[in-house]
Design a protein around this motif. Structure first.
Motif, PDB file in Angstrom:
ATOM      1  N   ALA A  35      37.924 -17.750 -15.841  1.00 40.72           N
ATOM      2  CA  ALA A  35      37.590 -16.070 -17.551  1.00 40.72           C
ATOM      3  C   ALA A  35      38.486 -15.535 -16.767  1.00 40.72           C
ATOM      4  O   ALA A  35      38.886 -14.273 -17.751  1.00 40.72           O
ATOM      5  CB  ALA A  35      36.292 -15.786 -17.569  1.00 40.72           C
ATOM      6  N   ASP A  36      38.586 -14.665 -15.065  1.00 40.32           N
ATOM      7  CA  ASP A  36      39.080 -13.457 -14.960  1.00 40.32           C
ATOM      8  C   ASP A  36      40.564 -13.840 -15.113  1.00 40.32           C
ATOM      9  O   ASP A  36      41.221 -12.241 -14.843  1.00 40.32           O
ATOM     10  CB  ASP A  36      38.439 -13.329 -14.017  1.00 40.32           C
ATOM     11  CG  ASP A  36      39.141 -14.150 -12.343  1.00 40.32           C
ATOM     12  OD1 ASP A  36      39.885 -14.893 -13.022  1.00 40.32           O
ATOM     13  OD2 ASP A  36      38.544 -13.335 -11.366  1.00 40.32           O
ATOM     14  N   GLN A  38      42.692 -14.658 -13.153  1.00 38.41           N
ATOM     15  CA  GLN A  38      43.035 -14.834 -11.965  1.00 38.41           C
ATOM     16  C   GLN A  38      43.736 -16.400 -11.129  1.00 38.41           C
ATOM     17  O   GLN A  38      43.650 -17.276 -11.694  1.00 38.41           O
ATOM     18  CB  GLN A  38      42.272 -14.278 -10.854  1.00 38.41           C
ATOM     19  CG  GLN A  38      41.890 -12.821 -11.594  1.00 38.41           C
ATOM     20  CD  GLN A  38      42.941 -11.932 -11.324  1.00 38.41           C
ATOM     21  OE1 GLN A  38      43.720 -11.809 -10.224  1.00 38.41           O
ATOM     22  NE2 GLN A  38      43.263 -10.891 -12.037  1.00 38.41           N
ATOM     23  N   HIS A  53      44.083 -15.520 -18.721  1.00 41.00           N
ATOM     24  CA  HIS A  53      43.634 -16.888 -18.986  1.00 41.00           C
ATOM     25  C   HIS A  53      43.702 -17.198 -20.512  1.00 41.00           C
ATOM     26  O   HIS A  53      43.545 -16.309 -21.436  1.00 41.00           O
ATOM     27  CB  HIS A  53      41.954 -16.319 -19.045  1.00 41.00           C
ATOM     28  CG  HIS A  53      40.449 -16.976 -19.854  1.00 41.00           C
ATOM     29  ND1 HIS A  53      40.329 -18.222 -19.948  1.00 41.00           N
ATOM     30  CD2 HIS A  53      40.246 -16.795 -20.990  1.00 41.00           C
ATOM     31  CE1 HIS A  53      39.248 -18.465 -20.459  1.00 41.00           C
ATOM     32  NE2 HIS A  53      39.056 -17.630 -21.286  1.00 41.00           N
TER      33      HIS A  53
END
Length: 276
Positions: A35-36, A38, A53
């Protein structure tokens, strides 16, 4: 130096490919489900890797992600549509709520990402689109009816696409992996088996097959990245690329069967032709 956009690079085959492209000095944009947005790859290569994402079913967000990738590195040279998942189920036992999401990710996720990337490739008159299919996208397998159908769709779409964009300097390759030691036979494989007695034996065989196969497939994900980097460096890359000896054998057997059937029924096949 090339710039790659690789979807579904959280882990497995997409992650392996991203690692290989970065190792040879290329720029890489990866999409991940986190979700982030990363990715350890972006942290390890802050100058040459970006991660965003993206859910492959969220087609409306594709143009924005492509715009960010182009802004970061000035254009996409190689698009790799890797994001996807499997579905093990017989045709009759697969409900719509299972097969429609599969097509949204495995097929329409591919087509919509291509549509988002092509304008930039057309403008530069160069680029390479690599779409992931499967060996069962060339020769269907029982118990994988809708997964095979989605990958067959990818193959037909990609073959037509290749002919449309070839005059524009854009290449297309369909990747047909065999069994890799990824999550395909594990978390990335959905299943849907009902209690229809006529399919009980097949269902049991599939359950046992996938359980026993997970982590023991013949192909190493670490070797996929270098193979596709070699293909991306070719001036005339192949339209189709089976990966793995199992895929080669499986596809060759299907081709032989098709040729034998054509010869057996050639008389009837040609009987409808009448020159005007």
């Amino acid at each position: 130096m090339k710039t790659w956009l690789i979807t579904g690079a959280d882990k497995g085959l997409g992650h392996s490919l991203a690692q290989s492209a970065l190792a040879q000095g290329d720029n890489v944009v990866v999409t991940v489900l986190a979700a982030d947005g990363q990715s350890p790859l972006a942290q390890a290569f802050p100058d040459r890797c970006r991660s965003f994402h993206l859910n492959a079913a969220d087609h409306a967000r594709f143009p924005a992600v492509v715009a960010k990738a182009e802004a970061a590195f000035g254009g996409i040279d190689v698009l790799v549509n890797n994001a996807g998942y499997g579905l093990a189920s017989t045709a009759e036992e697969t409900p719509a709520e299972k097969y429609r999401p599969l097509f949204d990710v495995d097929f329409f996720g591919t087509t919509e990402m291509v549509r988002a990337v092509l304008p930039g490739m057309r403008k530069r008159r160069r680029g390479h689109v690599i779409n992931f299919s499967s060996m069962v996208g060339f020769a269907a397998a029982p118990g994988f009816s809708f997964y095979s159908a989605a990958k067959f769709a990818v193959e037909g779409y990609s073959e037509a696409l290749a002919k449309e964009v070839a005059p524009l300097g854009i290449k297309v390759t369909i990747v047909e992996p065999g069994g890799f030691r990824s999550d395909f036979a594990g978390p990335s494989l959905d299943t849907s088996f009902s209690q229809i007695e006529d399919y009980a034996e097949l269902g049991a065989a599939l359950r046992g097959y996938t359980a026993a196969r997970h982590g023991k497939q013949p192909n190493d994900p670490a070797l996929l990245g270098p193979a596709l980097c070699r293909i991306a460096a070719e001036a005339e890359p192949p339209l189709r690329l089976p990966l793995g000896r199992d895929a080669l054998d499986y596809i060759r057997a299907d081709i032989a069967q098709v040729l034998a059937e054509l010869e057996r029924w050639e008389d009837i096949a040609g009987s409808t032709t009448r020159e005007p």
